[in-house]
Design a protein around this motif. Structure first.
Motif, PDB file in Angstrom:
ATOM      1  N   LYS A   1      19.058  51.336 -10.940  1.00  0.00           N
ATOM      2  CA  LYS A   1      17.892  52.004 -11.581  1.00  0.00           C
ATOM      3  C   LYS A   1      17.786  53.408 -11.661  1.00  0.00           C
ATOM      4  N   LYS A   2      17.074  53.929 -12.699  1.00  0.00           N
ATOM      5  CA  LYS A   2      16.835  55.405 -12.527  1.00  0.00           C
ATOM      6  C   LYS A   2      15.392  55.684 -12.613  1.00  0.00           C
ATOM      7  N   PRO A   3      14.551  55.667 -11.420  1.00  0.00           N
ATOM      8  CA  PRO A   3      13.411  55.923 -11.351  1.00  0.00           C
ATOM      9  C   PRO A   3      12.697  57.439 -11.227  1.00  0.00           C
ATOM     10  N   TYR A   4      11.371  57.302 -11.538  1.00  0.00           N
ATOM     11  CA  TYR A   4      10.662  58.546 -11.842  1.00  0.00           C
ATOM     12  C   TYR A   4       9.314  58.364 -10.879  1.00  0.00           C
ATOM     13  N   VAL A   5       9.291  59.210  -9.877  1.00  0.00           N
ATOM     14  CA  VAL A   5       8.177  59.046  -9.066  1.00  0.00           C
ATOM     15  C   VAL A   5       6.986  60.007  -9.671  1.00  0.00           C
ATOM     16  N   ILE A   6       5.685  59.167  -9.956  1.00  0.00           N
ATOM     17  CA  ILE A   6       4.551  59.876 -10.360  1.00  0.00           C
ATOM     18  C   ILE A   6       3.572  60.119  -9.373  1.00  0.00           C
ATOM     19  N   GLU A   7       3.064  60.972  -9.013  1.00  0.00           N
ATOM     20  CA  GLU A   7       2.259  61.162  -7.868  1.00  0.00           C
ATOM     21  C   GLU A   7       0.933  60.599  -7.991  1.00  0.00           C
ATOM     22  N   LEU A   8       0.294  60.338  -6.877  1.00  0.00           N
ATOM     23  CA  LEU A   8      -1.023  59.622  -6.784  1.00  0.00           C
ATOM     24  C   LEU A   8      -2.023  60.539  -7.968  1.00  0.00           C
ATOM     25  N   GLY A   9      -2.481  59.704  -8.848  1.00  0.00           N
ATOM     26  CA  GLY A   9      -3.612  60.129  -9.709  1.00  0.00           C
ATOM     27  C   GLY A   9      -2.844  60.998 -10.861  1.00  0.00           C
ATOM     28  N   ALA A  10      -1.598  61.268 -10.768  1.00  0.00           N
ATOM     29  CA  ALA A  10      -0.897  62.076 -11.656  1.00  0.00           C
ATOM     30  C   ALA A  10      -1.074  63.366 -11.383  1.00  0.00           C
ATOM     31  N   ALA A  11      -1.359  63.724 -10.229  1.00  0.00           N
ATOM     32  CA  ALA A  11      -1.604  64.863  -9.582  1.00  0.00           C
ATOM     33  C   ALA A  11      -0.292  65.785  -9.330  1.00  0.00           C
TER      34      ALA A  11
ATOM     35  N   ASP B   1      14.188  54.800 -16.432  1.00  0.00           N
ATOM     36  CA  ASP B   1      14.027  53.389 -16.983  1.00  0.00           C
ATOM     37  C   ASP B   1      12.970  52.931 -16.109  1.00  0.00           C
ATOM     38  N   THR B   2      12.230  53.506 -15.068  1.00  0.00           N
ATOM     39  CA  THR B   2      11.470  52.693 -14.060  1.00  0.00           C
ATOM     40  C   THR B   2      10.736  54.138 -13.675  1.00  0.00           C
ATOM     41  N   VAL B   3       9.172  53.926 -13.698  1.00  0.00           N
ATOM     42  CA  VAL B   3       8.331  54.792 -12.782  1.00  0.00           C
ATOM     43  C   VAL B   3       7.717  53.884 -11.679  1.00  0.00           C
ATOM     44  N   ILE B   4       7.329  55.017 -10.569  1.00  0.00           N
ATOM     45  CA  ILE B   4       6.825  54.540  -9.394  1.00  0.00           C
ATOM     46  C   ILE B   4       5.631  55.363  -8.963  1.00  0.00           C
ATOM     47  N   THR B   5       4.379  54.472  -8.767  1.00  0.00           N
ATOM     48  CA  THR B   5       3.059  55.059  -8.602  1.00  0.00           C
ATOM     49  C   THR B   5       2.212  54.427  -7.506  1.00  0.00           C
ATOM     50  N   GLY B   6       1.128  54.789  -7.386  1.00  0.00           N
ATOM     51  CA  GLY B   6       0.331  54.370  -6.315  1.00  0.00           C
ATOM     52  C   GLY B   6      -1.092  54.568  -6.357  1.00  0.00           C
TER      53      GLY B   6
ATOM     54  N   GLY C   1       8.731  50.647 -22.758  1.00  0.00           N
ATOM     55  CA  GLY C   1       9.945  49.749 -22.633  1.00  0.00           C
ATOM     56  C   GLY C   1      10.448  49.878 -21.126  1.00  0.00           C
ATOM     57  N   MET C   2       9.628  50.504 -20.152  1.00  0.00           N
ATOM     58  CA  MET C   2      10.089  50.720 -18.914  1.00  0.00           C
ATOM     59  C   MET C   2       9.418  49.535 -17.966  1.00  0.00           C
ATOM     60  N   ASP C   3      10.205  49.565 -16.631  1.00  0.00           N
ATOM     61  CA  ASP C   3       9.506  49.168 -15.595  1.00  0.00           C
ATOM     62  C   ASP C   3       8.485  49.860 -14.887  1.00  0.00           C
ATOM     63  N   SER C   4       7.470  49.173 -14.147  1.00  0.00           N
ATOM     64  CA  SER C   4       6.603  50.283 -13.176  1.00  0.00           C
ATOM     65  C   SER C   4       6.405  49.326 -11.970  1.00  0.00           C
ATOM     66  N   HIS C   5       6.587  50.051 -10.944  1.00  0.00           N
ATOM     67  CA  HIS C   5       6.420  49.728  -9.370  1.00  0.00           C
ATOM     68  C   HIS C   5       5.071  50.395  -9.019  1.00  0.00           C
ATOM     69  N   CYS C   6       4.019  49.712  -8.773  1.00  0.00           N
ATOM     70  CA  CYS C   6       2.753  50.236  -8.140  1.00  0.00           C
ATOM     71  C   CYS C   6       2.332  49.692  -6.950  1.00  0.00           C
ATOM     72  N   VAL C   7       2.135  50.798  -5.825  1.00  0.00           N
ATOM     73  CA  VAL C   7       1.829  50.385  -4.721  1.00  0.00           C
ATOM     74  C   VAL C   7       0.434  50.609  -4.214  1.00  0.00           C
ATOM     75  N   LEU C   8      -0.419  49.678  -3.900  1.00  0.00           N
ATOM     76  CA  LEU C   8      -1.692  49.968  -4.041  1.00  0.00           C
ATOM     77  C   LEU C   8      -2.260  49.507  -2.495  1.00  0.00           C
ATOM     78  N   PHE C   9      -3.376  50.256  -2.242  1.00  0.00           N
ATOM     79  CA  PHE C   9      -3.771  49.962  -1.002  1.00  0.00           C
ATOM     80  C   PHE C   9      -5.109  49.398  -0.935  1.00  0.00           C
ATOM     81  N   ASN C  10      -5.520  48.391   0.130  1.00  0.00           N
ATOM     82  CA  ASN C  10      -6.652  47.752  -0.032  1.00  0.00           C
ATOM     83  C   ASN C  10      -6.997  47.673   1.579  1.00  0.00           C
ATOM     84  N   LYS C  11      -8.279  47.282   1.909  1.00  0.00           N
ATOM     85  CA  LYS C  11      -8.638  47.178   3.220  1.00  0.00           C
ATOM     86  C   LYS C  11      -8.177  45.673   3.714  1.00  0.00           C
TER      87      LYS C  11
END
Length: 373
Positions: free
Chosen positions: A175-185, A88-93, A112-122
């Protein structure tokens, strides 16, 4: 077939791979339709093309609207697996202007899912004006976390720890999260460009082209192309241009994908990335940083051909390709070159001020004349 948590606008169906790819160790069971396919291939008359070369472009910037770009091809397989696993939730960055994070956020909300995006910035100031990809991610209610930009060569290791920690916290909340690798790689995401290669075969790839030039961000797009080219007889030469991570470092992650896919030589040896493509670096000033000369090149190409490149990936890849044509033409197998446009146009919104203040590109904010009505 569909497992969407609310009315779903995308069709999920069983997936059958091409015959030449059925021997791989990881094969998706289903696929969800997200992209507008096929995308066209056409000639590209760029200024200053060296004599003897013919240049063409694969328009994966046209895979959709808010879902435009190369990532959506990979997400067709990844989100189908997300649905199959009942998550029900995806995690990526990714970076602050990540095309992948934006596409992930949009698809998640459409399903219909939640998403968590961890983003990097200078800049670690959280009071950032949302523009471009970041704005679209926020408009689709993605939960954004910010981390300082470190050494990109260590990005996969850093994010692995962050994703694991966040996943554990979400599971503790039910929650039941699914981790999506950087760039979906990932091995599953790789199938997006195995299928894209099949699409290009149907568009005359083998008859009309000698070389493919593609950017490397997290490596998933080039990995899929390289795998498919190998499985169909290595008829073309693939050139992967790394932006951000050093190519030699990125290839280690891509080697892991190849190992998981079970891509092997007839004698059983695992195939390495360097055997599938020529790798090169084009870092410029650094990831997501653009020079005055690059901005000038951006406007030269767009004003003469109507094709707009993004400054993080495709512009630098194009710049490297043109330099190769002029300085080391023997690196190409032939003279019929296919350039993969991976999209990324929303990222240009983060460049508003740079484009407006640059001496080389000041024409982008000039009005030529007033019209009396």
């Amino acid at each position: 077939m569909s497992s969407c948590t609310k009315a779903c606008q995308h069709e999920q169906s069983p997936y059958t791979p091409p015959d030449w790819a059925k021997g791989l160790a990881v094969i998706p069971k289903t696929r969800i339709k997200l992209a507008q396919l096929p995308t066209p291939i056409h000639s590209w008359s760029v200024p200053g093309l060296p004599d003897g070369f013919q240049l063409y472009i694969k328009r994966d910037d046209l895979t959709g609207s808010t879902l435009s770009g190369n990532k959506v091809r990979k997400l067709e397989f990844i989100f189908s697996e997300v649905l199959d696993q009942g998550c029900d939730t995806v995690i990526t960055g990714g970076s602050l202007q990540s095309n992948h994070a934006r596409a992930t956020a949009v698809v998640a909300k459409e399903l219909g899912m939640d998403s968590h995006c961890v983003l990097f910035n200078k800049d670690t100031d959280v009071n950032i004006e949302p523009k471009g990809n970041l704005l679209l991610s926020r408009l689709t209610d993605s939960l954004i976390g910010l981390i300082p930009q470190g050494n990109l060569n260590d990005a996969f290791n850093v994010y692995s720890r962050i994703f694991t920690d966040l996943s554990n916290k979400l599971q503790a909340k039910g929650k039941k999260p699914y981790v999506i690798e950087l760039g979906a790689a990932s091995p599953v995401g790789c199938w997006g460009y195995i299928e894209a290669f099949k699409e290009m075969i149907d568009q005359g790839l083998f008859d009309n082209f000698d070389d493919i030039v593609v950017c490397l961000g997290a490596g998933g797009t080039a990995c899929g192309i390289g795998v498919a080219n190998y499985l169909t007889g290595s008829k073309l030469k693939i050139h992967g241009i790394s932006i951000g991570m050093a190519a030699v470092q990125l290839s280690l992650h891509m080697d892991e994908e190849l190992s998981a896919l079970g891509l092997k030589h007839p004698d059983g040896r695992t195939i390495k990335t360097a055997e599938l493509m020529d790798l090169a670096d084009e870092p410029g000033l650094g990831y997501s940083l653009t020079t005055e000369s690059e901005l000038k090149l951006l406007t030269e190409v767009s004003s003469s051909t109507g094709i707009v490149l993004d400054t993080t990936f495709t512009l630098k890849t194009y710049q490297h390709m043109m330099r190769m044509m002029k300085e080391t033409p023997d690196k190409f197998k032939g003279n019929r070159i296919l350039f993969i446009h991976t999209g990324g146009l929303y990222g240009l919104k983060g460049l508003d001020e740079t484009l407006l203040t640059s001496k080389e590109t000041n024409k982008v904010h000039c009005i030529d004349d007033f019209v009396t009505v």
